[in-house]
Design a protein around this motif. Structure first.
Motif, PDB file in Angstrom:
ATOM      1  N   ALA A 184       0.845  -1.193   0.000  1.00  0.00           N
ATOM      2  CA  ALA A 184       0.000   0.000   0.000  1.00  0.00           C
ATOM      3  C   ALA A 184       0.882   1.245   0.000  1.00  0.00           C
ATOM      4  O   ALA A 184       2.026   1.218   0.480  1.00  0.00           O
ATOM      5  N   VAL A 185       0.369   2.341  -0.535  1.00  0.00           N
ATOM      6  CA  VAL A 185       1.137   3.588  -0.493  1.00  0.00           C
ATOM      7  C   VAL A 185       0.958   4.218   0.889  1.00  0.00           C
ATOM      8  O   VAL A 185      -0.135   4.201   1.463  1.00  0.00           O
ATOM      9  N   THR A 186       2.049   4.747   1.443  1.00  0.00           N
ATOM     10  CA  THR A 186       2.017   5.306   2.790  1.00  0.00           C
ATOM     11  C   THR A 186       2.627   6.697   2.796  1.00  0.00           C
ATOM     12  O   THR A 186       3.461   7.037   1.949  1.00  0.00           O
ATOM     13  N   PHE A 187       2.220   7.477   3.784  1.00  0.00           N
ATOM     14  CA  PHE A 187       2.784   8.815   3.963  1.00  0.00           C
ATOM     15  C   PHE A 187       2.512   9.215   5.404  1.00  0.00           C
ATOM     16  O   PHE A 187       1.370   9.458   5.783  1.00  0.00           O
ATOM     17  N   GLY A 188       3.559   9.265   6.221  1.00  0.00           N
ATOM     18  CA  GLY A 188       3.407   9.536   7.644  1.00  0.00           C
ATOM     19  C   GLY A 188       3.368   8.253   8.453  1.00  0.00           C
ATOM     20  O   GLY A 188       3.238   7.149   7.918  1.00  0.00           O
ATOM     21  N   MET A 189       3.492   8.423   9.770  1.00  0.00           N
ATOM     22  CA  MET A 189       3.499   7.278  10.674  1.00  0.00           C
ATOM     23  C   MET A 189       2.424   7.433  11.746  1.00  0.00           C
ATOM     24  O   MET A 189       2.318   8.466  12.404  1.00  0.00           O
ATOM     25  N   ASP A 190       1.629   6.383  11.907  1.00  0.00           N
ATOM     26  CA  ASP A 190       0.705   6.319  13.029  1.00  0.00           C
ATOM     27  C   ASP A 190       1.505   6.083  14.306  1.00  0.00           C
ATOM     28  O   ASP A 190       2.466   5.296  14.309  1.00  0.00           O
ATOM     29  N   ALA A 191       1.114   6.758  15.381  1.00  0.00           N
ATOM     30  CA  ALA A 191       1.867   6.672  16.627  1.00  0.00           C
ATOM     31  C   ALA A 191       0.925   6.502  17.804  1.00  0.00           C
ATOM     32  O   ALA A 191      -0.264   6.862  17.738  1.00  0.00           O
ATOM     33  N   ILE A 192       1.461   5.954  18.889  1.00  0.00           N
ATOM     34  CA  ILE A 192       0.702   5.779  20.127  1.00  0.00           C
ATOM     35  C   ILE A 192       1.409   6.517  21.256  1.00  0.00           C
ATOM     36  O   ILE A 192       2.582   6.878  21.151  1.00  0.00           O
ATOM     37  N   VAL A 193       0.696   6.722  22.356  1.00  0.00           N
ATOM     38  CA  VAL A 193       1.217   7.462  23.496  1.00  0.00           C
ATOM     39  C   VAL A 193       1.751   6.475  24.527  1.00  0.00           C
ATOM     40  O   VAL A 193       1.017   5.612  25.012  1.00  0.00           O
ATOM     41  N   LEU A 194       3.040   6.636  24.865  1.00  0.00           N
ATOM     42  CA  LEU A 194       3.629   5.796  25.905  1.00  0.00           C
ATOM     43  C   LEU A 194       3.729   6.516  27.243  1.00  0.00           C
ATOM     44  O   LEU A 194       3.612   5.909  28.296  1.00  0.00           O
ATOM     45  N   ALA A 195       4.001   7.811  27.206  1.00  0.00           N
ATOM     46  CA  ALA A 195       4.167   8.573  28.442  1.00  0.00           C
ATOM     47  C   ALA A 195       3.841  10.030  28.166  1.00  0.00           C
ATOM     48  O   ALA A 195       4.001  10.517  27.047  1.00  0.00           O
ATOM     49  N   GLY A 196       3.391  10.719  29.219  1.00  0.00           N
ATOM     50  CA  GLY A 196       3.113  12.142  29.093  1.00  0.00           C
ATOM     51  C   GLY A 196       1.648  12.495  28.965  1.00  0.00           C
ATOM     52  O   GLY A 196       1.328  13.605  28.535  1.00  0.00           O
TER      53      GLY A 196
END
Length: 306
Positions: A276-288
């Motif tokens: 698949a074509v991608t642009f950017g990264m999905d991210a999750i919250v670990l701290a803060g």
């Protein structure tokens, strides 16, 4: 924080030299899924991402979510967040005022393959969206007592909640990635496009001094360490973001043309997501959680080696 999250946080010591230095150059919140975003100078970080991000969603008569994929005119709906209300504006429509602290009847709605608890926002909002979109539509708000998790396959078992996003708490893109994309787009004879096409939450830019962020550095980062007034925020990029036809839609006109998607096909096919074509990264919250993210805050990160 779970044991798995704590272990992930310890993977990179806070005082270790970072491979990459950046700053938060832009922040975006998208209160209503698939409507226009709101660029902000600061935003409160929650477990689910930025406060109010994808907290509301438009659904059809059967409770299935609606997006710009089927209804490009959604791009023209402009939210504004105030102290006690969200104000929605669209061409030819009176402003719709939505109280931030009020909901109506509980409902069940579907977003992708998830059926989740939500609250209907009432008949006035429903009529407003129906009139503007030309199809039966209702506005709903995510039930904060509900739980919708990102894919555990991509988060390595970390339970990361989100609301009505496509699946993850945050989307991170660098200015360098957009700059490179626009160079290629202009070389093909098309006008450059804005970051709004790609709907990120956090945009990474270059610090005043030091090395420059390179195109798609966000694809290669292990953890993002962000220095805030309350302490360190740690975000983990977990999945390349597959792109649908929405970046083809001009957010100023709702007109769709294929040049953005065609260019992505030419150089952004990603084996990690089956081509698949991608642009950017999905991210999750670990701290803060409960820390305030602000434009200009420094970001450090180490490259991930697999």
């Amino acid at each position: 924080m779970s044991e798995i999250q704590a272990a992930s946080v310890r993977d990179v010591a806070a005082d270790s030299p970072a491979d990459l230095a950046a700053v938060i150059s832009r922040l975006y919140v998208y209160p209503v899924k698939s409507c226009a975003g709101v660029e902000v100078q600061q935003a409160l970080l929650l477990e689910t991402g930025l406060e109010f991000d994808r907290a509301w969603m438009v659904v059809d008569a059967n409770g299935h979510f609606l997006t710009q994929r089927e209804l490009p005119r959604m791009a023209l709906i402009q939210p504004q967040l105030k102290h006690y209300e969200m104000v929605l504006r669209a061409p030819g429509m009176l402003a719709l005022h939505i109280a931030l602290d009020k909901v109506e009847a509980p409902v069940r709605v579907k977003v992708w393959n998830d059926e989740v608890a939500a609250y209907d926002m009432g008949p006035i909002a429903a009529q407003w969206f129906t009139d503007f979109l030309g199809t039966t539509a209702r506005l709903v708000r995510f039930d904060p007592e509900g739980k919708r998790l990102s894919s555990l396959q991509w988060t390595d078992g970390i339970e990361s909640p989100n609301q009505f996003s496509d699946g993850y708490a945050l989307l991170v893109i660098s200015e360098a990635s957009l700059d490179q994309f626009n160079e290629k787009l202009v070389a093909r004879g098309h006008a450059a496009v804005g970051m709004e096409r790609f709907r990120p939450n956090i945009v990474l830019g270059n610090p005043a001094k030091g090395d420059k962020v390179l195109p798609h550095d966000e694809d290669r980062l292990e953890l993002l360490h962000i220095a805030t007034d309350q302490g360190e925020v740690q975000l983990k990029p977990v999945k390349p973001c597959p792109r649908c036809p929405i970046p083809n839609i001009d957010p100023a006109t709702a007109h769709s043309s294929p040049e953005v998607g065609d260019l992505l096909q030419a150089y952004r096919q990603d084996a990690r997501v089956n081509g698949a074509v991608t642009f950017g990264m999905d991210a999750i919250v670990l701290a803060g959680v409960e820390h305030l993210l602000k434009v200009g805050q420094p970001v450090g990160a180490n490259y991930r080696f697999e």
